[in-house]
Design a protein around this motif. Structure first.
Motif, mmCIF file in Angstrom:
data_model
loop_
_atom_site.group_PDB
_atom_site.id
_atom_site.type_symbol
_atom_site.label_atom_id
_atom_site.label_comp_id
_atom_site.label_asym_id
_atom_site.label_seq_id
_atom_site.Cartn_x
_atom_site.Cartn_y
_atom_site.Cartn_z
ATOM 1 N N ASN A 644 2.635 0.529 4.091
ATOM 2 C CA ASN A 644 2.963 -0.753 3.457
ATOM 3 C C ASN A 644 3.910 -1.561 4.328
ATOM 4 O O ASN A 644 3.754 -2.780 4.453
ATOM 5 C CB ASN A 644 3.610 -0.535 2.090
ATOM 6 C CG ASN A 644 2.576 -0.200 1.020
ATOM 7 O OD1 ASN A 644 1.363 -0.327 1.271
ATOM 8 N ND2 ASN A 644 3.022 0.245 -0.139
ATOM 9 N N TYR A 648 2.881 -5.194 5.398
ATOM 10 C CA TYR A 648 3.502 -6.406 4.824
ATOM 11 C C TYR A 648 4.633 -6.948 5.703
ATOM 12 O O TYR A 648 5.586 -7.512 5.195
ATOM 13 C CB TYR A 648 3.974 -6.121 3.390
ATOM 14 C CG TYR A 648 2.806 -5.674 2.520
ATOM 15 C CD1 TYR A 648 1.784 -6.584 2.198
ATOM 16 C CD2 TYR A 648 2.699 -4.370 2.074
ATOM 17 C CE1 TYR A 648 0.696 -6.161 1.445
ATOM 18 C CE2 TYR A 648 1.617 -3.955 1.319
ATOM 19 C CZ TYR A 648 0.599 -4.860 1.008
ATOM 20 O OH TYR A 648 -0.474 -4.455 0.300
ATOM 21 N N ARG A 691 -1.245 -5.475 -7.341
ATOM 22 C CA ARG A 691 -1.065 -6.024 -6.005
ATOM 23 C C ARG A 691 -0.405 -7.371 -6.198
ATOM 24 O O ARG A 691 -0.912 -8.221 -6.906
ATOM 25 C CB ARG A 691 -2.416 -6.195 -5.293
ATOM 26 C CG ARG A 691 -3.221 -4.916 -5.236
ATOM 27 C CD ARG A 691 -4.343 -4.977 -4.209
ATOM 28 N NE ARG A 691 -3.818 -4.998 -2.850
ATOM 29 C CZ ARG A 691 -4.087 -5.967 -1.970
ATOM 30 N NH1 ARG A 691 -4.845 -6.964 -2.303
ATOM 31 N NH2 ARG A 691 -3.593 -5.916 -0.759
ATOM 32 N N THR A 703 -5.358 -1.577 -1.935
ATOM 33 C CA THR A 703 -6.063 -1.253 -3.169
ATOM 34 C C THR A 703 -5.153 -1.333 -4.389
ATOM 35 O O THR A 703 -5.609 -1.270 -5.531
ATOM 36 C CB THR A 703 -6.622 0.165 -3.084
ATOM 37 O OG1 THR A 703 -5.562 1.033 -2.698
ATOM 38 C CG2 THR A 703 -7.751 0.239 -2.083
ATOM 39 N N LEU A 707 1.512 2.704 -4.304
ATOM 40 C CA LEU A 707 2.828 2.893 -4.914
ATOM 41 C C LEU A 707 2.710 3.647 -6.241
ATOM 42 O O LEU A 707 3.584 4.437 -6.603
ATOM 43 C CB LEU A 707 3.516 1.543 -5.123
ATOM 44 C CG LEU A 707 4.012 0.865 -3.845
ATOM 45 C CD1 LEU A 707 4.651 -0.488 -4.162
ATOM 46 C CD2 LEU A 707 5.011 1.757 -3.104
#
Ligand code: ADP
Length: 770
Positions: A644, A648, A691, A703, A707
Motif C-alpha cells: 500500500n 499510494y 477503497r 481490491t 487492510l
C-alpha cells in the motif's frame, strides 16, 4: 344555604322549628291577649276608682254646703239674734269636726260672731273686701265655694252662704239652689262664712290605690295640683298643666255645660307620660261643682307586671331550654349521624380504591343494611379488580413478550390502525428513524415517521390497500443519508384489537453496498490478476524469442518471477479473505525472529520500490527481537502495508519500515510520504472491500481487502492495528503484537513452541493448502 347544612344541623333546625316556633307563637298570642285583658281590667279599675272618688268629693262638698245652708237657716236672720246664733253655731261646729272656723258676718262685712275650732273667738274683724263675702253679697245668690287654700300644709276651702231676711221656709227637701232661688229679691242680712278642713277627703284620695303602683291626684281648672299622694309641698305647689292627662282634663273643664258632661262622663284610659315621665295608663274625671279634675294613673309596667313576670319567666325558660334542647338534639342526632359518617367514610375509601376497608355498623336498621350492601359491593369490586389485575398482568406480560420477540427481529416491524397510525413498533424500526424507544412512535402517522419513496414518488397510504404486497427497493430518507428497504405490507381484516396493517421493513442498504463492492472487487481482482499475468506472458515471449542474450534471459526470468510473486500475494489475499469469510482463519503461533522476517519481506518487495525509484529502508533496534505469532500470516500483513505504501505514494518518495519494542509489545510501522487519507475516512479503512474514493485510488489498483485481512490477522493475534495519516502528507500504518516470552510461551505452547489458536487446518502452510 340549606343544602350546605349537614343532616345533623338540618334535623336540629327542623326540631327547633317544630318545637320552638309554635311555642313562641302561642306565647306571643297569649302575651298580646293577656296584655289587652290586663289593660281593660286596669281601665275598669281606673273608671271605678275615679268614679267613686269623684262621688266622695261631690258628696262631701254637697253635705258640707247643705249643712252650712241649713245652719244659716237655723239662725233668726231677721233680728240677727246673736245669742241664739251662738248656741246654734256652737252646736253646728260641735257636730262637724271638719268645720274649723265659722264666722257670722253682717251685711256691712263686720264679723259678728266667730267660732274657731269649736270655741268662740273674740278677735272680730271686717271682711267686706273678702271674696266669700263679696261673691255672696254682690255677685251670686249661690253658696260660694272658694279655691283650695293651705294653712300650715292643711288644705281648706271656704264656703259662704248669704243670710236672708226671711226665715225658715220649712222646706227641707229643696236643694240649696232651689231654696236659694226662692230667696230671690230677699234682703241679705249678712253671710255665714265657714272654713272646711279637707284633710279627711284628701286623705281618702291619697290612700286610693290603682293596682299595685297606681294612684289618684286632684287638679283644679288651672292645672294646679290640689292633692297628690306624694304630699310634698313642692309637688303641691306645682302646676301640672303640661302633664298630658291634666291638659286633657283642663280642656274638659272648659266645657260650657260641665255639669252634664260630668254626669255622662265615661273614663277611657290611655297610655301617656306621667308627671315623672313614666309610661302610665291614665284617665281623668271632672268634678263639675268645683271645676276640679281627678287624675288616675297606673304605670304600664305595673299594669302588665303579672304577665310580664310570666313572659320573663317564659323567656328564661326558653333561654335555658333552647341550649338544652340543642344539646339533646345534637346528642340524639349523633347516634343517627355517626353511622352515616362511618358509611360516608367507608364509601369514600371504597371510592378511592381501598376495597379492603369494611364499614362497621352494628344493628339492624336501614343504615346497617346499607353498610352491609356497600361492604358486599366493595368485596365484589375487589374480586373483580383482582381478576382484572391478574388479567392485566398477564396481558402486560404477553405484551412484553410480544415486544421482546418483536425487538429481537432484525427487521423493522410496525403495526398500524385503520387510520394508518402506529400502534406498535419494534426496536429495529425505531432505530431506523434514530429513536431509542419504539413507544415514541406510537400514535403517529407512519408516513410522517418513515418518509418513504417508491419508484421515485412519495409512498402513500393507498399503497397499503392491497392485502399483501412486497415493495422492493423503497428509499427512506432521514437527514441526507438515503436508506434502502424492502417493505412487506399485510392488510388485516376485521381485527378486534383495531390492527389494520402489519408492515415489515428490511434494511437492504448494507447488502446493496456490499453487493456493489463485491462487483467492484471482482472487476478489480480481475484487473489486478491480469496485470502481473500480462507481464509474465510478455517476459516469457521475450525469453522464447531469438537474439536474446543470456543476461537478458536471466533478467526476464527474474522479472517474470517478481510478477509471479505479485500474483501470489494477490491470490494469498483472496484465499485469506475466503477463509476469513468462512470463519476458518487459523493461527499457528511460533517464536519468530522478527528482525529476520521483516528484512526478508522488505527485500522480497524491494524490486517494486526500485521500479519506482523509492528508497525503502528498515529501522530496527540492535537487540534481538522475537515475536509470538504466525509467521506466514504476519508476513502477509507486513506485505500488504508495504504494498500500500508503494501504491499510494508518488515515484521517488521514501518508505520506512520501523520495528520498536515497548515492554512486551513489538510495534511495526510502515511510513510513507504518499497521498495520505482524509481523517473522516480513517474509521472505514479496515472494512471489507473498502477503497477510499475521490481521487485516492486513481493511480492505484487495489481490491479493498488488504487492510481488512490484515486487521483480521492482527485481531487473531490479540494485537492492535491502526493508521495515522494526514491527507496529502503521508501515512503511518502500524500493528502491535506480543513479544515472545521464553517462560510464558514455552509453558503454554507445544514442545516445539507451536500453538494452534483454533485447532483448525493450518491453511497458511502453503504446502498443505495448495
Ligand atoms: P487496496 O487493495 O485498495 O489497497 P486495502 O484494503 O489495502 O485495499 O486498502 C484500502 C484502501 O485504503 C485503499 O484503497 C486506499 O484508498 C487506502 N490506503 C491503504 N493504504 C494506504 C496508504 N499507505 N496511503 C494512502 N491510502 C492508503
Amino acid at each position: 344555604m340549606w343544602s350546605l347544612l349537614g343532616i345533623r344541623y338540618k334535623i336540629l333546625v327542623l326540631m327547633l322549628t317544630i318545637s320552638v316556633v309554635p311555642l313562641l307563637l302561642i306565647n306571643f298570642v297569649w302575651l298580646n291577649f293577656s296584655q289587652r285583658q290586663l289593660q281593660s281590667a286596669a281601665a275598669d279599675r281606673q273608671s271605678a276608682l275615679l268614679f267613686s272618688a269623684a262621688q266622695t268629693i261631690n258628696d262631701a262638698l254637697d253635705s258640707k254646703i247643705s249643712t252650712v245652708v241649713s245652719a244659716s237657716q237655723d239662725i233668726n236672720v231677721t233680728n240677727l239674734e246673736l245669742e241664739l246664733a251662738k248656741v246654734k253655731l256652737l252646736q253646728f261646729a260641735d257636730q262637724d269636726s271638719e268645720i274649723s272656723r265659722i264666722a257670722l258676718v253682717n251685711n256691712k262685712g263686720d264679723e259678728q260672731l266667730i267660732i274657731k275650732n269649736g270655741k268662740l273667738d273674740t278677735n272680730l274683724i271686717n271682711v267686706a273686701d273678702s271674696r266669700p263675702f263679696q261673691v255672696v253679697k254682690l255677685v251670686s245668690n249661690e253658696p260660694f265655694i272658694s279655691d283650695v287654700w293651705l294653712l300650715e300644709n292643711t288644705p281648706y276651702i271656704t264656703i259662704s252662704v248669704p243670710l236672708l231676711s226671711f226665715n225658715r221656709l220649712g222646706d227641707q227637701d229643696l236643694t240649696s239652689s232651689e231654696a236659694l232661688a226662692r230667696r230671690f229679691g230677699a234682703d241679705i242680712k249678712g253671710a255665714l262664712i265657714v272654713q272646711v278642713n279637707l284633710s279627711r277627703i284628701w286623705q281618702t284620695l291619697v290612700n286610693a290605690r290603682l293596682g299595685d303602683d297606681g294612684y289618684v291626684y286632684l287638679v283644679d281648672a288651672d292645672g294646679d295640683l290640689l292633692v297628690h299622694p306624694s304630699q310634698s309641698f313642692e309637688v303641691l305647689k306645682t302646676n301640672f298643666q303640661d302633664v298630658a292627662e291634666v291638659s286633657k282634663a283642663k280642656k274638659l273643664l272648659e266645657s260650657f255645660d260641665l255639669q252634664s258632661v260630668a254626669e255622662n262622663y265615661k273614663v277611657e284610659p290611655e297610655v301617656t307620660a306621667s308627671e315623672t315621665g313614666t309610661e302610665v295608663l291614665s284617665s281623668n274625671f271632672p268634678i263639675a261643682r268645683t271645676k276640679w279634675a281627678l287624675i288616675g294613673q297606673e304605670p304600664v309596667a305595673s299594669v302588665y307586671s303579672s304577665v310580664n313576670r310570666i313572659a320573663t319567666a317564659a323567656l328564661i325558660m326558653f333561654a335555658i331550654s333552647i341550649p338544652l334542647a340543642i344539646t339533646l338534639v345534637l346528642l340524639a342526632t349523633r347516634t343517627i349521624i355517626s353511622p352515616i359518617r362511618q358509611l360516608t367514610d367507608g364509601v369514600t375509601k371504597i371510592g378511592s380504591g381501598d376495597f379492603t376497608s369494611h364499614i362497621a355498623i352494628k344493628g339492624k336498621d336501614e343504615l346497617s343494611l346499607l353498610a352491609g350492601t356497600f361492604n358486599e359491593m366493595g368485596d365484589n369490586v375487589r374480586l373483580l379488580l383482582d381478576k382484572l389485575q391478574t388479567q392485566n398482568l398477564s396481558l402486560a406480560a404477553e405484551q412484553t413478550k410480544l415486544q421482546a420477540i418483536l425487538d429481537t427481529i432484525a427487521d423493522g416491524v410496525i403495526v398500524l390502525d385503520a387510520d394508518f397510525n402506529i400502534v406498535l413498533a419494534n426496536k429495529t424500526s425505531a432505530r431506523f428513524v434514530d429513536q431509542s424507544e419504539p413507544t415514541e412512535l406510537n400514535g403517529k402517522h407512519w408516513l410522517k415517521v418513515f418518509s418513504l419513496f417508491y419508484e421515485d414518488r412519495d409512498f402513500t397510504d393507498e399503497h397499503l390497500e392491497t392485502n399483501q404486497h412486497f415493495f422492493h427497493d423503497v428509499t427512506m430518507r432521514l437527514g441526507d443519508k438515503p436508506m434502502f428497504i424492502d417493505l412487506t405490507t399485510i392488510r388485516v381484516m376485521n381485527d378486534p384489537n383495531g390492527i389494520a396493517y402489519i408492515l415489515t421493513l428490511q434494511d437492504t442498504t448494507q447488502r446493496r453496498e456490499l453487493e456493489n463492492m463485491k462487483l467492484d472487487f471482482v472487476s478489480m481482482a480481475a484487473h489486478e490478476l491480469r496485470t502481473p499475468l500480462t507481464a509474465i506472458s510478455g517476459y516469457l515471449t521475450l525469453i522464447a524469442g531469438d537474439n536474446v542474450s543470456q543476461d537478458e534471459q536471466k533478467s526476464f526470468v527474474h522479472l517474470a518471477g517478481a510478477n509471479a510473486s505479485i500474483l501470489d500475494s494477490i491470490i494469498d489475499n483472496m484465499l485469506s479473505l475466503s477463509r476469513i469469510e468462512r470463519d476458518a482463519l487459523v493461527i499457528n503461533k511460533h517464536r519468530i525472529d522478527w528482525k529476520h522476517t521483516v528484512t526478508e519481506e522488505v527485500e522480497g518487495l524491494r524490486f517494486m520500490a526500485d521500479a519506482r525509484n523509492m528508497p525503502l529502508s528498515i529501522e530496527m533496534p540492535d537487540e534481538d527481537i522475537a515475536v509470538w505469532g504466525d509467521e506466514v500470516a504476519l508476513r502477509e500483513v507486513l506485505g500488504n502495508l508495504i504494498n500500500n505504501a508503494i501504491h499510494y505514494s508518488d515515484d521517488g518518495q521514501p518508505i520506512v519500515v520501523k520495528v520498536e519494542k515497548h515492554d512486551d509489545k513489538i510495534t511495526t510501522t510502515v511510513s510513507d510520504k504518499g497521498i495520505g487519507i482524509p481523517e473522516q475516512l480513517h474509521d472505514k479503512l479496515f472494512t471489507k472491500y473498502y477503497r477510499a474514493k475521490g481521487g485516492l485510488t486513481t493511480n492505484s489498483q487495489g481490491t479493498g481487502i488488504g487492510l481488512f485481512i490484515s486487521k483480521s490477522i492482527i485481531d487473531a493475534h490479540d494485537g492492535d492495528i491502526g493508521a495515522r495519516s494526514v491527507f496529502g502528507e503521508g501515512s503511518d500504518f502500524y500493528f502491535t503484537i506480543e513479544a515472545f516470552d521464553e517462560a510464558k510461551h514455552r509453558q503454554d505452547g507445544a514442545a516445539d513452541g507451536t500453538i494452534s489458536s483454533r485447532g483448525k487446518v493450518d491453511w497458511f502452510n502453503k504446502n498443505t493448502d495448495r
